[in-house]
Design an enzyme around this catalytic site. Structure first.
Site, PDB file in Angstrom:
ATOM      1  N   THR A  16       0.834  -1.201   0.000  1.00 20.72           N
ATOM      2  CA  THR A  16       0.000   0.000   0.000  1.00 20.72           C
ATOM      3  C   THR A  16       0.869   1.252   0.000  1.00 20.72           C
ATOM      4  O   THR A  16       0.631   2.190  -0.773  1.00 20.72           O
ATOM      5  CB  THR A  16      -0.922  -0.003   1.252  1.00 20.72           C
ATOM      6  OG1 THR A  16      -1.760  -1.161   1.186  1.00 20.72           O
ATOM      7  CG2 THR A  16      -1.770   1.248   1.337  1.00 20.72           C
TER       8      THR A  16
ATOM      9  N   ASN B 172      -6.126  -8.774  -8.027  1.00 25.76           N
ATOM     10  CA  ASN B 172      -6.292  -9.486  -6.767  1.00 25.76           C
ATOM     11  C   ASN B 172      -7.676 -10.123  -6.681  1.00 25.76           C
ATOM     12  O   ASN B 172      -7.899 -11.023  -5.891  1.00 25.76           O
ATOM     13  CB  ASN B 172      -6.085  -8.545  -5.571  1.00 25.76           C
ATOM     14  CG  ASN B 172      -6.919  -7.292  -5.666  1.00 25.76           C
ATOM     15  OD1 ASN B 172      -6.979  -6.633  -6.699  1.00 25.76           O
ATOM     16  ND2 ASN B 172      -7.579  -6.937  -4.574  1.00 25.76           N
TER      17      ASN B 172
ATOM     18  N   SER C 141       4.980  -6.518  -2.345  1.00 23.27           N
ATOM     19  CA  SER C 141       4.671  -6.727  -0.925  1.00 23.27           C
ATOM     20  C   SER C 141       5.128  -8.129  -0.517  1.00 23.27           C
ATOM     21  O   SER C 141       4.768  -9.107  -1.182  1.00 23.27           O
ATOM     22  CB  SER C 141       3.163  -6.583  -0.700  1.00 23.27           C
ATOM     23  OG  SER C 141       2.858  -6.827   0.651  1.00 23.27           O
TER      24      SER C 141
ATOM     25  N   CYS D 263      -9.492  -6.930   1.412  1.00 27.40           N
ATOM     26  CA  CYS D 263      -9.657  -5.520   1.772  1.00 27.40           C
ATOM     27  C   CYS D 263     -11.099  -5.077   1.627  1.00 27.40           C
ATOM     28  O   CYS D 263     -11.495  -4.058   2.163  1.00 27.40           O
ATOM     29  CB  CYS D 263      -8.784  -4.642   0.893  1.00 27.40           C
ATOM     30  SG  CYS D 263      -7.089  -5.146   0.970  1.00 27.40           S
TER      31      CYS D 263
HETATM   32  N1  PLP Z   1      -2.093  -4.095  -4.301  1.00 26.69           N
HETATM   33  C1  PLP Z   1      -2.689  -5.277  -4.516  1.00 26.69           C
HETATM   34  C2  PLP Z   1      -3.032  -5.687  -5.916  1.00 26.69           C
HETATM   35  C3  PLP Z   1      -3.005  -6.110  -3.439  1.00 26.69           C
HETATM   36  O1  PLP Z   1      -3.622  -7.264  -3.649  1.00 26.69           O
HETATM   37  C4  PLP Z   1      -2.667  -5.682  -2.124  1.00 26.69           C
HETATM   38  C5  PLP Z   1      -3.034  -6.503  -0.950  1.00 26.69           C
HETATM   39  O2  PLP Z   1      -4.019  -7.200  -0.975  1.00 26.69           O
HETATM   40  C6  PLP Z   1      -2.013  -4.453  -1.958  1.00 26.69           C
HETATM   41  C7  PLP Z   1      -1.743  -3.687  -3.066  1.00 26.69           C
HETATM   42  C8  PLP Z   1      -1.624  -3.953  -0.609  1.00 26.69           C
HETATM   43  O3  PLP Z   1      -0.498  -4.612  -0.132  1.00 26.69           O
HETATM   44  P1  PLP Z   1      -0.186  -4.587   1.451  1.00 26.69           P
HETATM   45  O4  PLP Z   1      -1.134  -5.564   2.081  1.00 26.69           O
HETATM   46  O5  PLP Z   1       1.247  -4.982   1.575  1.00 26.69           O
HETATM   47  O6  PLP Z   1      -0.410  -3.187   1.902  1.00 26.69           O
END
Ligand code: PLP
Length: 400
Positions: free
Chosen positions: A73, A151, A199, A327
């Site tokens: 993020t 995702n 990540s 999320c």
């Molecule tokens: N971007 C995508 C496509 C994701 O799937 C996620 C997490 O689900 C993130 C960003 C965020 O990553 P983090 O959990 O390390 O903040």
């Protein structure tokens, strides 16, 4: 008690024991601050730089192009806000309509200070079309950001083509590769991306550590200010154990990528083939072929509103899967914004079941899941026109 079946690797992955072993010394005896000049500090610095080289190697990048952040993020925030703030005008950002909240919410924030945002449409498979990008590439655009893989539905974007087209117009290109990294090959020598988010916890590394690849010569403004660590782009004392874990996870993912991708794709196809037989009213979301190896998103005709109940039944039976992204779990029962953007009606957009496989899943997990799922579906309220759907192939359903 039978072991649980964890099929929610897009939400997060279990820590690989080899990663844990690499991290352990840094949670215990080795505690120095990498900015300190004494021996304790130098040992920590060396570990951080080794990990930086490991993460860079996964992407074919140079170690100096990796900036560690606290999450995927934060890497997304730094890419977008950092690019826009590096100019003295609010600018114009182009992204897709199916991005993760880390991109979409950052766009909303930037729009409040005057940045123009263009959302590229996607087709029924979740693919961004090159023509729509071409039309959006006006002279005021400072950045294009399109995720490498979804995702929610697992569709893999034509990142190389999108990046090439963007670069032809002299515009910076960012990709959120949080879901793709370590699962499909990503090489920045071939793909002309300027910025790329990662990540660790999505590739069997620890939570709370991410990275942004910043191509040499690309200028960003920081979004966190302080002691000037990470080339001034991300101040704060480094999360040494997390970084070491990320490095180890990246090295393992790189080493095992080809074999693991083939293994997971085989499991995925085994599930598809079995569901065609046992649950013919089941349909697939996302592109049938251009998808992450271990990712399967499906719906059940006429039972879309039952997906919440289905998740509970599966959980009780020992299976962890999800309805769309973790999320957006707090919005469960609502139609998925991603599926709406793909053209599904609000009924179908409510019915997504996401099955995402990972490193420690076995063929036994797959076989047991294929026994449990039909039983769980049978216990739901039957679809009103169940028979009508019996001839529908799993991969033949397009959005309404
Ligand atoms: N971007 C995508 C496509 C994701 O799937 C996620 C997490 O689900 C993130 C960003 C965020 O990553 P983090 O959990 O390390 O903040």
């Amino acid at each position: 008690m039978t072991a649980r079946i964890y099929f929610d690797h897009s939400a997060t992955t279990p820590l690989d024991p080899r990663v844990r072993a690499a991290m352990e010394p840094f949670l215990d005896g080795v505690f120095g601050n990498p900015s300190s000049s004494h021996r304790e500090g130098r040992i920590a610095r060396e570990a951080v730089e080794t990990a930086r080289a490991q993460v860079a190697s996964l992407l074919g990048a140079d170690a100096s192009e990796i900036v560690f952040t606290a999450s995927g993020t934060e890497a997304d925030n730094l890419a977008l806000i950092g690019t826009i703030r590096s100019h003295d005008r609010p600018g114009h950002l182009v992204t897709s309509s199916i991005e993760h909240a880390a991109i979409l919410e950052t766009c909303r924030f930037l729009a409040k200070s005057g940045t123009k945002i263009t959302y590229l449409p996607v087709d029924g498979d979740g693919l961004v079309n090159l023509d729509s990008l071409l039309r959006a590439l006006q002279s005021d655009v400072s950045l294009v950001s399109v995720m490498a893989a979804s995702n929610v539905v697992g569709t893999v974007q034509p990142i190389e083509e999108l990046a090439h087209l963007t670069k032809l117009h002299g515009v910076l290109f960012h990709t959120d590769a949080v879901q793709a990294a370590g699962k499909i090959p990503l090489n920045v020598k071939r793909i002309p991306v300027d910025l790329l988010s990662l990540s660790a916890h999505k590739l069997h590394g620890p939570k709370g550590i991410g990275a942004l690849y910043v191509r040499k010569g690309v200028h960003l403004s920081p979004i966190v200010f302080g002691g000037g660590q990470e080339r001034g782009l991300r101040s704060a004392t480094e999360n040494v154990a997390g970084i070491v874990g990320f490095g180890a996870a990246a090295a393992i993912a790189q080493e095992e990528l080809a074999e693991e991708a083939a293994r997971l794709a085989e499991f995925r196809e085994r599930i598809v083939a079995a569901l065609r037989q046992t649950l013919p009213h089941c349909y697939l979301f996302g592109h049938a072929a251009k998808r992450l190896p271990g990712h399967l998103s499906i719906g059940f005709h006429g039972q879309e509103r039952e997906v919440g109940k289905l998740l509970l039944k599966l959980d009780e039976a020992g299976v962890a899967v999800s309805a769309g992204s973790a999320c957006s779990a707090h919005h469960s029962g609502q139609p998925s914004e991603v599926l709406l953007a793909m053209g599904y009606d609000s009924e179908r957009a409510r019915g997504l079941l996401r099955i995402t496989l990972g490193r420690f899943n076995t063929v036994q997990d797959v076989e047991r899941f294929l026994e449990i799922l039909p039983q769980a579906v049978a216990s739901l309220t039957p679809a009103p026109n169940h028979r009508q759907y019996a001839a529908v192939a799993l991969d033949a359903v397009a959005p309404a």
